[in-house]
Design an enzyme around this catalytic site. Structure first.
Site, PDB file in Angstrom:
ATOM      1  N   ASP A  66      58.546  47.822  20.383  1.00  0.00           N
ATOM      2  CA  ASP A  66      57.091  47.324  19.975  1.00  0.00           C
ATOM      3  C   ASP A  66      56.360  46.571  21.208  1.00  0.00           C
ATOM      4  O   ASP A  66      57.069  46.023  21.916  1.00  0.00           O
ATOM      5  CB  ASP A  66      56.984  46.739  18.575  1.00  0.00           C
ATOM      6  N   ASN A 135      60.613  39.575   5.710  1.00  0.00           N
ATOM      7  CA  ASN A 135      60.300  40.522   4.491  1.00  0.00           C
ATOM      8  C   ASN A 135      60.827  41.746   4.711  1.00  0.00           C
ATOM      9  O   ASN A 135      60.759  42.837   4.163  1.00  0.00           O
ATOM     10  CB  ASN A 135      58.959  40.728   4.869  1.00  0.00           C
ATOM     11  N   HIS A 137      61.149  43.742   7.404  1.00  0.00           N
ATOM     12  CA  HIS A 137      60.832  44.692   8.466  1.00  0.00           C
ATOM     13  C   HIS A 137      61.716  44.971   9.718  1.00  0.00           C
ATOM     14  O   HIS A 137      62.463  44.246   9.896  1.00  0.00           O
ATOM     15  CB  HIS A 137      59.302  44.485   8.947  1.00  0.00           C
ATOM     16  N   GLU A 142      56.563  47.544   8.464  1.00  0.00           N
ATOM     17  CA  GLU A 142      56.500  46.501   7.395  1.00  0.00           C
ATOM     18  C   GLU A 142      56.748  47.092   5.931  1.00  0.00           C
ATOM     19  O   GLU A 142      56.375  48.249   5.774  1.00  0.00           O
ATOM     20  CB  GLU A 142      54.851  45.911   7.546  1.00  0.00           C
TER      21      GLU A 142
HETATM   22  C1  F6R Z   1      60.686  42.624  17.675  1.00  0.00           C
HETATM   23  C2  F6R Z   1      60.763  43.310  16.504  1.00  0.00           C
HETATM   24  C3  F6R Z   1      60.841  42.460  15.226  1.00  0.00           C
HETATM   25  C4  F6R Z   1      61.864  41.106  15.207  1.00  0.00           C
HETATM   26  C5  F6R Z   1      61.716  40.843  13.914  1.00  0.00           C
HETATM   27  C6  F6R Z   1      62.656  39.191  13.575  1.00  0.00           C
HETATM   28  O1  F6R Z   1      60.815  43.681  18.581  1.00  0.00           O
HETATM   29  O2  F6R Z   1      60.864  44.302  16.507  1.00  0.00           O
HETATM   30  O3  F6R Z   1      60.907  43.164  14.226  1.00  0.00           O
HETATM   31  O4  F6R Z   1      63.048  41.884  15.322  1.00  0.00           O
HETATM   32  O5  F6R Z   1      60.608  39.963  13.535  1.00  0.00           O
HETATM   33  O6  F6R Z   1      62.340  38.405  14.699  1.00  0.00           O
HETATM   34  P1  F6R Z   1      62.996  36.967  15.063  1.00  0.00           P
HETATM   35  O7  F6R Z   1      64.277  37.850  15.811  1.00  0.00           O
HETATM   36  O8  F6R Z   1      62.198  36.092  15.931  1.00  0.00           O
HETATM   37  O9  F6R Z   1      63.323  36.391  13.815  1.00  0.00           O
END
Ligand code: F6R
Length: 240
Positions: A66, A135, A137, A142
């Site tokens: 992403d 959450n 995701h 989401e």
């Molecule tokens: C990033 C992504 C997000 C993160 C998620 C956890 O490319 O796709 O889904 O993996 O938000 O983020 P952290 O590792 O910072 O807790």
């Protein structure tokens, strides 16, 4: 779904890197699916070490999950910048083998379609690493009643904007939209590695690993439907 429990973040990162290294050793042209966020940073450090010790990245290809909409590649909070800072600048991977969704294009919908096609033309991701949102995701898919299949443009939820504000000067600087692989794009990977670290991920981890259920309101729980998923989770996230 295979579950590996580790004592802490450091061992989680080492276990994750071991799996990646194995794949690259078996196939030096492996297609790697990569993620940003804090969770995979330790694994990237291990991969940099492995590269210093002779593991060759010159033929691998990478696809990231992403990118924020509205940030150019050289913005220091863009995922492109993050990946270069944490991995690409430190291993011998050719720039032309690196792919991230385009965040600052004129036509994001068109860019999303192009990215999905490139992913398909690559022959498929051999191993995809995922972090998980508080959450539930994965990438920027989401929690919702319905989830998208292919790479698409999403509005970020309040919870995600809040969680990501730590990387920006203030919450109002966090972009509100992103371009993200869809659930189908992620599920097309041959192997998936889900990394779960830290106490704030415990609720999502509980649902995935203890409830015996799946729901689109916890997108990561749908990974139960993929044939080859390994979850690596540390003690803080898993609990007793
Ligand atoms: C990033 C992504 C997000 C993160 C998620 C956890 O490319 O796709 O889904 O993996 O938000 O983020 P952290 O590792 O910072 O807790």
């Amino acid at each position: 779904m295979k579950v590996i429990k580790t004592q802490n973040y450091e061992t989680l990162s080492k276990e994750a890197a071991k799996i990646f290294i194995e794949i690259i050793k078996k196939n030096d042209k492996a297609v790697l699916g990569l993620a940003t966020g804090s969770t995979p940073v330790g694994m990237y450090k291990e991969l940099i070490e492995a590269n210093k010790n002779g593991l060759d990245f010159s033929k691998v290809t990478t696809f990231n999950l992403d990118e924020y909409i509205g940030l150019s590649k050289d913005h220091d909070q863009s995922y492109d910048y993050f990946m270069h800072d944490n991995l690409f600048n430190h291993v011998n991977i050719p720039e032309e083998n690196i792919h991230l969704p385009k965040g600052d294009g004129e036509n994001p919908e068109e860019d999303a379609k192009k990215y999905e096609n490139m992913l398909k033309e690559s022959g498929g991701v051999d191993i995809q690493v995922l972090g998980i949102g508080v959450n539930g995701h994965i990438a920027f898919n989401e929690p919702a009643e319905e989830l998208k299949v292919e790479t698409n443009i999403v509005n970020l939820t309040e919870s995600t904007i809040e969680a990501n504000a730590r990387f920006f000067n203030s919450e109002k600087d966090v972009p509100t939209k992103a371009i993200t692989m869809g659930m189908g794009s992620i599920f097309s990977a041959k192997k998936i590695l889900l990394l779960i670290s830290g106490e704030n991920k415990k609720e999502a981890a509980d649902y995935i690993l203890r409830s015996g259920k799946i729901k689109t309101e916890c997108p990561a729980s749908l990974l139960h439907l993929h044939p080859d998923v390994t979850v690596i989770i540390d003690k803080e996230a898993f609990g007793e």
